[in-house]
Design an enzyme around this catalytic site. Structure first.
Site, mmCIF file in Angstrom:
data_model
loop_
_atom_site.group_PDB
_atom_site.id
_atom_site.type_symbol
_atom_site.label_atom_id
_atom_site.label_comp_id
_atom_site.label_asym_id
_atom_site.label_seq_id
_atom_site.Cartn_x
_atom_site.Cartn_y
_atom_site.Cartn_z
ATOM 1 N N CYS A 115 73.968 20.559 80.146
ATOM 2 C CA CYS A 115 73.968 19.166 80.623
ATOM 3 C C CYS A 115 74.867 18.255 79.798
ATOM 4 O O CYS A 115 75.189 17.154 80.228
ATOM 5 C CB CYS A 115 72.545 18.623 80.628
ATOM 6 S SG CYS A 115 71.443 19.681 81.531
ATOM 7 N N HIS A 255 72.078 11.288 80.960
ATOM 8 C CA HIS A 255 71.947 12.512 81.759
ATOM 9 C C HIS A 255 70.644 12.413 82.549
ATOM 10 O O HIS A 255 69.611 12.011 82.007
ATOM 11 C CB HIS A 255 71.939 13.735 80.841
ATOM 12 C CG HIS A 255 71.471 14.976 81.532
ATOM 13 N ND1 HIS A 255 72.029 15.400 82.713
ATOM 14 C CD2 HIS A 255 70.477 15.857 81.232
ATOM 15 C CE1 HIS A 255 71.396 16.498 83.106
ATOM 16 N NE2 HIS A 255 70.456 16.796 82.226
ATOM 17 N N ASN A 285 68.341 17.111 88.690
ATOM 18 C CA ASN A 285 69.146 17.377 87.497
ATOM 19 C C ASN A 285 70.315 18.289 87.905
ATOM 20 O O ASN A 285 70.102 19.445 88.271
ATOM 21 C CB ASN A 285 68.259 18.070 86.448
ATOM 22 C CG ASN A 285 69.002 18.438 85.176
ATOM 23 O OD1 ASN A 285 70.228 18.403 85.134
ATOM 24 N ND2 ASN A 285 68.263 18.795 84.147
HETATM 25 N N1 ACO Z 1 53.920 21.169 90.214
HETATM 26 C C1 ACO Z 1 52.642 21.067 89.839
HETATM 27 N N2 ACO Z 1 52.224 21.345 88.583
HETATM 28 C C2 ACO Z 1 53.173 21.724 87.702
HETATM 29 C C3 ACO Z 1 54.536 21.847 88.048
HETATM 30 C C4 ACO Z 1 54.897 21.550 89.369
HETATM 31 N N3 ACO Z 1 56.158 21.629 89.801
HETATM 32 N N4 ACO Z 1 55.220 22.255 86.945
HETATM 33 C C5 ACO Z 1 54.342 22.371 85.952
HETATM 34 N N5 ACO Z 1 53.101 22.064 86.396
HETATM 35 C C6 ACO Z 1 51.831 22.072 85.675
HETATM 36 C C7 ACO Z 1 51.836 22.992 84.478
HETATM 37 O O1 ACO Z 1 51.561 24.319 84.863
HETATM 38 C C8 ACO Z 1 50.739 22.386 83.635
HETATM 39 O O2 ACO Z 1 49.502 22.817 84.148
HETATM 40 P P1 ACO Z 1 48.301 23.159 83.156
HETATM 41 O O3 ACO Z 1 47.998 21.871 82.452
HETATM 42 O O4 ACO Z 1 47.241 23.610 84.083
HETATM 43 O O5 ACO Z 1 48.820 24.224 82.236
HETATM 44 C C9 ACO Z 1 50.862 20.882 83.915
HETATM 45 O O6 ACO Z 1 51.610 20.775 85.148
HETATM 46 C C10 ACO Z 1 51.586 20.122 82.842
HETATM 47 O O7 ACO Z 1 52.762 20.858 82.493
HETATM 48 P P2 ACO Z 1 53.832 20.290 81.498
HETATM 49 O O8 ACO Z 1 54.893 21.310 81.282
HETATM 50 O O9 ACO Z 1 53.146 19.733 80.303
HETATM 51 O O10 ACO Z 1 54.399 19.091 82.378
HETATM 52 P P3 ACO Z 1 55.394 17.978 81.944
HETATM 53 O O11 ACO Z 1 54.814 16.674 82.206
HETATM 54 O O12 ACO Z 1 56.005 18.241 80.605
HETATM 55 O O13 ACO Z 1 56.555 18.147 83.019
HETATM 56 C C11 ACO Z 1 58.778 19.054 83.156
HETATM 57 C C12 ACO Z 1 57.286 19.359 83.102
HETATM 58 C C13 ACO Z 1 59.056 18.217 84.378
HETATM 59 C C14 ACO Z 1 59.545 20.360 83.214
HETATM 60 C C15 ACO Z 1 59.177 18.257 81.888
HETATM 61 O O14 ACO Z 1 58.647 18.890 80.754
HETATM 62 C C16 ACO Z 1 60.653 18.094 81.688
HETATM 63 O O15 ACO Z 1 61.306 17.401 82.439
HETATM 64 N N6 ACO Z 1 61.240 18.683 80.611
HETATM 65 C C17 ACO Z 1 62.604 18.506 80.229
HETATM 66 C C18 ACO Z 1 63.554 19.258 81.079
HETATM 67 C C19 ACO Z 1 64.924 19.077 80.496
HETATM 68 O O16 ACO Z 1 65.264 18.026 80.014
HETATM 69 N N7 ACO Z 1 65.747 20.114 80.456
HETATM 70 C C20 ACO Z 1 66.952 20.038 79.646
HETATM 71 C C21 ACO Z 1 68.095 19.645 80.352
HETATM 72 S S1 ACO Z 1 68.449 20.718 81.670
HETATM 73 C C22 ACO Z 1 69.896 21.633 81.315
HETATM 74 O O17 ACO Z 1 70.371 21.701 80.226
HETATM 75 C C23 ACO Z 1 70.480 22.470 82.456
#
Ligand code: ACO
Length: 328
Positions: A115, A255, A285
């Site tokens: 990214c 980003h 993204n």
């Molecule tokens: N739908 C429903 N529930 C979900 C989903 C979904 N799509 N995805 C995860 N969950 C659940 C998990 O299983 C978890 O359930 P549990 O509590 O029963 O275990 C719960 O939701 C919470 O999960 P978290 O991972 O804590 O959720 P979070 O609020 O952190 O959101 C996300 C996840 C959206 C992936 C977030 O962490 C994020 O955006 N991270 C950063 C991503 C990023 O910046 N990537 C780098 C750049 S990308 C690149 O370089 C190409």
């Protein structure tokens, strides 16, 4: 040493016609429009059709940027294509784009910084223009991420979309242009976001395909925290380098990884949300394409005015991060 200020002379973007909505994803994995919207800000993302590949969108975005810069492809000395989803391993997607554009006087290459790839490219082009090694550079960020997404993994498949954005950089007078830039990486965090299959360490075989080793794997929760901290820190560093304050920022283009990341970074920098551009709801993204698509949308919408102080900041797999501060 020459110290020629570099600035952006033209921008462009392009994306596939296909749209993948949250409702469609909810039919593939256990998720909902409500979860995706509240946890990420994403409502839909663009998805390439079979037969569409990365350089197709890169070429369209770059061509538009070159036309808007009122240049000819033959004027381009440097072409940097930022991508983690290249057309093929050899040659670089940069070389493929170069040939399609007819930018025959350019040195072309790919930058692999996920990214942060676009800001890595801008930072490199800025240095080469400043030192007089090149005059005009195209930096394009282009991705077909949906081909590397595991549509059984609800954590990653809701995030990523496809598209390309480009900017032409060239010499400008000292009243405008890039004031400061900084790029960083930390390979110790490799496994926070990676795609292990397909290279020499785990070469492509029927076994790696069946194991899903070619798909993106992510520790989203850990990345979230590092992303917020790193983007805020590096933004402060470029502001300090340029002797500017965050309250002088007219437009912040982060980003587009997650709306909650964007808001947390803006909050840490004390930049009001009215100055922050977000298109994550419609694009998701798009990795290296996210900032140049957003930048071109801002230009098209008249959201950037001459003299505006514009901050761009990114964070991505590697991990990599970067920031560029410019006077428009
Ligand atoms: N739908 C429903 N529930 C979900 C989903 C979904 N799509 N995805 C995860 N969950 C659940 C998990 O299983 C978890 O359930 P549990 O509590 O029963 O275990 C719960 O939701 C919470 O999960 P978290 O991972 O804590 O959720 P979070 O609020 O952190 O959101 C996300 C996840 C959206 C992936 C977030 O962490 C994020 O955006 N991270 C950063 C991503 C990023 O910046 N990537 C780098 C750049 S990308 C690149 O370089 C190409």
């Amino acid at each position: 040493m020459v110290n020629q200020r570099a600035g952006i002379l033209g921008t462009g973007h392009s994306y596939p016609e296909g749209i993948l909505t949250n409702a469609e994803l909810a039919q593939l994995v256990e998720t909902s429009d409500e979860w995706i919207t509240t946890r990420t800000g994403i409502k839909q993302r663009r998805k390439a059709a079979p037969g569409e590949y990365t350089s197709m969108f890169a070429v369209r975005a770059a061509r538009q940027a070159i036309e808007r810069a009122r240049l000819d492809p033959s004027d381009i000395d440097l072409l940097i294509c930022a991508t983690v989803t290249p057309d093929q391993i050899l040659p670089s997607t940069g070389c493929i784009v170069q040939a399609e554009l007819g930018a025959n006087n350019a040195a072309a290459m790919d930058v692999v910084a996920a990214c942060s790839g676009f800001l890595y490219g801008v930072s490199l082009a800025d240095s080469m223009i400043r030192t007089g090694q090149v005059r005009h550079a195209v930096v394009v960020g282009a991705e077909i991420l949906t081909q590397y997404v595991d549509y059984t993994d609800r954590q990653t498949c809701v995030l990523f979309g496809d598209g390309a954005g480009a900017a032409v950089l060239g010499p400008v007078d000292s009243s405008r242009g890039i004031l400061a830039s900084k790029i960083k990486s930390d390979g110790r965090y490799e496994e926070q976001l990676f795609s292990p299959g397909g290279g020499t360490r785990r070469k492509p075989t029927a076994e790696t395909l069946a194991a899903g080793d070619h798909f993106f794997k992510m520790k989203g929760n850990e990345l979230f925290k590092v992303a917020v901290r790193s983007m805020a820190e590096i933004s402060r560093e470029v502001l300090e380098k340029a002797g500017r304050k965050s309250d002088e920022i007219d437009l912040f283009i982060p980003h587009q990884a997650n709306q909650r990341i964007t808001e947390a970074v803006a909050d840490r920098l004390n930049v009001g949300l009215e100055k922050v551009y977000s298109n994550i709801a419609v694009h998701g993204n798009t990795s290296s394409a996210s900032i140049p698509i957003a930048l071109d949308e801002c230009v098209e919408a008249g959201r950037i005015k001459e003299g505006d102080l514009v901050l761009m900041a990114s964070f991505g797999g590697g991990v990599t991060w970067g920031a560029v501060l410019m006077q428009w």
